[in-house]
Design an enzyme around this catalytic site. Structure first.
Site, PDB file in Angstrom:
ATOM      1  N   GLY A 199     -15.729 -10.933  -6.028  1.00 36.33           N
ATOM      2  CA  GLY A 199     -15.092 -10.270  -7.152  1.00 36.33           C
ATOM      3  C   GLY A 199     -14.467 -11.279  -8.094  1.00 36.33           C
ATOM      4  N   ILE A 209     -11.698 -13.151  -7.997  1.00 42.90           N
ATOM      5  CA  ILE A 209     -11.248 -14.411  -7.411  1.00 42.90           C
ATOM      6  C   ILE A 209     -12.444 -15.241  -6.938  1.00 42.90           C
ATOM      7  CG2 ILE A 209      -9.996 -15.432  -5.466  1.00 42.90           C
ATOM      8  CD1 ILE A 209      -8.008 -13.057  -5.750  1.00 42.90           C
ATOM      9  N   ARG A 267      -6.318 -11.909   2.742  1.00 41.59           N
ATOM     10  CA  ARG A 267      -5.196 -11.427   3.543  1.00 41.59           C
ATOM     11  C   ARG A 267      -5.304 -12.031   4.932  1.00 41.59           C
ATOM     12  NH1 ARG A 267      -3.075 -10.452  -0.508  1.00 41.59           N
ATOM     13  NH2 ARG A 267      -2.164  -8.496  -1.282  1.00 41.59           N
ATOM     14  N   GLU A 304       3.706 -13.238   7.801  1.00 43.22           N
ATOM     15  CA  GLU A 304       4.222 -14.108   6.747  1.00 43.22           C
ATOM     16  C   GLU A 304       5.727 -13.878   6.624  1.00 43.22           C
ATOM     17  OE1 GLU A 304       0.199 -14.251   3.952  1.00 43.22           O
ATOM     18  OE2 GLU A 304       2.024 -13.301   3.197  1.00 43.22           O
ATOM     19  N   HIS A 363       1.358 -18.803   1.041  1.00 47.33           N
ATOM     20  CA  HIS A 363       0.969 -17.689   0.165  1.00 47.33           C
ATOM     21  C   HIS A 363       1.424 -17.915  -1.276  1.00 47.33           C
ATOM     22  CE1 HIS A 363      -0.092 -13.117   0.226  1.00 47.33           C
ATOM     23  NE2 HIS A 363      -0.509 -13.702  -0.888  1.00 47.33           N
TER      24      HIS A 363
END
Length: 357
Positions: A192, A194, A274, A303, A322
């Protein structure tokens, strides 16, 4: 000439009419409350919201333990009567929070591309709109994806440790050698915004070819000569594997003991999607046993990653906290898009980036 004048005047009158109408509507919407769920939402987004609505903002940080405890209690107190919720958190939206909101809640606008923590089934059941912020963060995340590829391939974790210890083993001609991006095969899982932005940046590194997996062909793939292949083919042929797919029931733990066994011994896996795309226990074993060459992670589970997590003991695992979209421009763009989605929803207009329209 007369025709041009008439058209110009008509445009001016039409513009004025729209502006006056919007101004009147804005006065009527000032009584609508919008809750911003974290105290660090960008001011540029707040300004957009304040032009139209009454903005209520949490005093607390929406992440980590504070986000789970003090902030969640604050949100439970603030959300009754709110018409919109800007969600800035890696914690999930709970049914209890939505119950507290009441039936006038019309939209949740998450300031992120991913929305797996937004309780989509519950929002859908209640008829609440959901928007996200794709595309505006693609460039920034792509830069981190390339950085992780380089960092893992060129052994940044080990080399930074050398600098800290004052022992520069890399000075030797055959010491601390890494892998090349040049002439490599790049496999992208999730082609997509990214994935495509990353491919665009990698072209300059003279990579050999691009593979991608997915449910359908992407017309944009032709721009990179990228080939759609089954996931198993991508895993077995790629030197670098980029995960930029959303987290769904289908993609959860898609990288596991079985899929890792299909990869090349020199394979480098990079995750900017993710954390739960990867079974981290299986990844640890593969890296520890040198079944694959290295990993670069910007996302993990949980996280933040606890400082005693076993992945942090590995010299061939390069981890960032992140920070994919963490640039001033990108975070402002994300905040502004989230705010504009709220404006559109509460004015009865189409969402700019809908998940649940």
């Amino acid at each position: 000439m007369h025709c041009f004048t008439f058209v110009a005047v008509s445009i001016l009158v039409f513009t004025f009419t729209l502006s006056a109408s919007d101004a009147l509507t804005t006065n009527m919407t000032k009584n609508l409350k919008v809750l911003v769920s974290s105290n660090d939402f960008a001011e540029s987004g707040i300004k957009i919201l304040e032009e139209h609505f009454t903005v209520v903002k949490s005093r607390y940080f929406g992440f980590n333990e504070e986000g789970l405890n003090e902030n969640m209690q604050e949100l439970m107190n603030l959300i009754p009567g709110c018409s919109a919720l800007i969600w800035i958190s890696h914690h999930p939206i709970t049914k209890e929070l939505l119950d507290k909101a009441g039936p006038q809640l019309k939209i949740v606008a998450t300031a992120s591309a991913g929305y797996n923590n937004c309780n989509v089934p519950e929002l859908k059941a209640r008829g609440i709109k959901l928007s996200n912020t794709p595309n505006v963060l693609s460039a920034a995340v792509a830069e981190i994806a390339v950085s992780l590829m380089i960092g893992a391939a060129r052994r940044f974790t080990e080399n930074l440790d050398q600098v800290k210890r004052g022992e520069w083993e890399g000075i030797g001609f055959q010491n601390m050698l890494g892998q090349d991006l040049r002439d490599s095969t790049i496999g992208i899982v999730g082609f997509g915004g990214i994935g495509q932005a990353t491919a665009k940046r990698l072209v300059g590194f003279e990579v050999g070819k691009f593979l991608y997996s997915g449910h359908r062909e992407r017309p944009e793939a032709k721009n990179f000569g990228a080939e759609l292949v089954p996931l198993d083919t991508l895993l077995s042929q790629s030197d670098f594997i980029l995960l930029s797919a959303p987290l769904t029931d289908e993609t959860r733990h898609m990288i596991n003991k079985t899929s890792l066994a299909k990869m090349k011994k020199n394979a480098i896996i990079v995750n900017v999607g993710r954390g739960d795309l990867i079974n981290q226990d299986d990844l640890y074993d593969a890296l520890k046993n040198k079944q694959i060459y290295a990993a670069g992670l910007d996302v993990t589970t949980p996280e933040p990653l606890p400082k005693d997590n076993k992945l942090l003991t590995l010299p061939n695992c390069f981890i960032l906290p992140h920070i994919g979209s963490a640039t001033v421009r990108t975070r402002n763009d994300m905040a502004e898009l989230a705010a504009k989605n709220v404006v559109n929803a509460l004015y009865g207009r189409a969402l700019i980036s809908p998940v649940l329209p």
